[in-house]
Design an enzyme around this catalytic site. Structure first.
Site: not given
Ligand code: OAD
Length: 251
Positions: A120, A128, A131, A187-188
């Site tokens: 993620h 940017c 570019c 932990g998810t």
């Protein structure tokens, strides 16, 4: 007989960093109870109100710079070292280890993890949109910030994956899931795909599947083995048992 695990894939989520002082998303007081994710974690939200989105990630970045890895992050880094060293000792062994994190913090790498993919994205990087350059970022950014590469203002965004965008490294993760014989989820809450589907993919490849979480996650029934408790306790304990060849539960 003890299973002869060779290739491990570990998935981590916000729960592993909770004891480092970084908030989770869906727990009581979690980030998504205070913010509407459509406002701060979607490309449409950024287009609508980039200042709100920059403020949100600036605050999280500042919080991260004050945080430290906890015992669970260190235990995974030590497990990786020991696992790969063990593989090198066994001639012809194809030991492998991959840590896939949904977290955008850098606490795994600060603890010493190396075989790590941030699916993620990373909070301490900016990208940017003009570019395409990706740079380290430890300071606040705003809509007037100038890209260090193309020198244009107004195109910088956090290098994180928002809802509706494709997570990073999916091909490599897919291959590792197909090949692994042990998959551990830590932990998810199991709410967000594609990560929530990794346990099913690992099972298709015949991997043993383990959940380490404070409480049973949404996907608990998909795991063959589960241990509940704070990550700083259950992860070091599970890692030491794995290295000692002691398995708490067999499938
Ligand atoms: P969640 O907030 O959905 O879930 C955190 C999980 O960690 C919960 O199941 C908690 O029970 C558990 N937990 C909390 N404290 C813990 C502790 N001390 N030890 C062990 N477990 C603990 O976070 P994620 O599942 O990581 O994505 O969320 C997945 C994705 O949703 C995030 O990467 C983010 C979010 O929206 C994007 O922003 C794209």
């Amino acid at each position: 007989m003890q299973p002869d695990y060779r290739r491990i894939v570990i998935l981590t989520g916000a729960g592993i960093s909770a004891e480092s002082g970084l908030g989770t998303f869906r727990d009581k007081d979690g980030l998504w109870t205070k913010y509407d994710l459509r406002d701060v974690a979607t490309p449409e939200g950024f287009a609508r109100n980039p200042t709100l989105v920059h403020d949100f990630y600036n605050a999280r970045r500042r919080n991260l710079l004050d945080a430290e890895p906890n015992a669970a992050h260190f235990a995974l880094a030590e497990l990786e070292q020991a696992w790969m060293a063990r593989g090198r000792k066994i001639t012809g062994a194809d030991h492998d280890f991959l840590l896939v994190t949904q977290n955008v913090d850098d606490l795994h790498e600060r603890a010493g993890s190396e075989r790590l993919l941030h699916m993620h994205g990373e909070l301490l990087k900016i990208r940017c949109e003009n570019c395409g350059s990706i740079r380290e970022c430890r300071t606040d950014i705003d809509i007037a910030s100038v890209c260090p590469a193309c020198e244009l203002p107004g195109y910088l965004r956090p290098h994180v994956v928002w809802f509706g965008e494709m997570p990073f490294y999916m091909d490599r993760i897919q291959q590792a899931l197909e090949a692994c014989d042990l998959f551990i989820s830590i932990g998810t809450s199991g709410n967000v795909y594609p990560a929530a589907g990794f346990v099913a993919e690992a099972r298709r490849g015949k991997a043993h599947t383990v959940e380490l979480n404070l409480e049973p996650s949404e996907g608990r029934s998909l795991f063959r083995e589960a241990h509940e408790g704070p990550a700083s306790e259950v992860v070091p304990l599970y890692a030491s048992r794995l290295l000692a060849g002691e398995y708490t539960q067999m499938w």
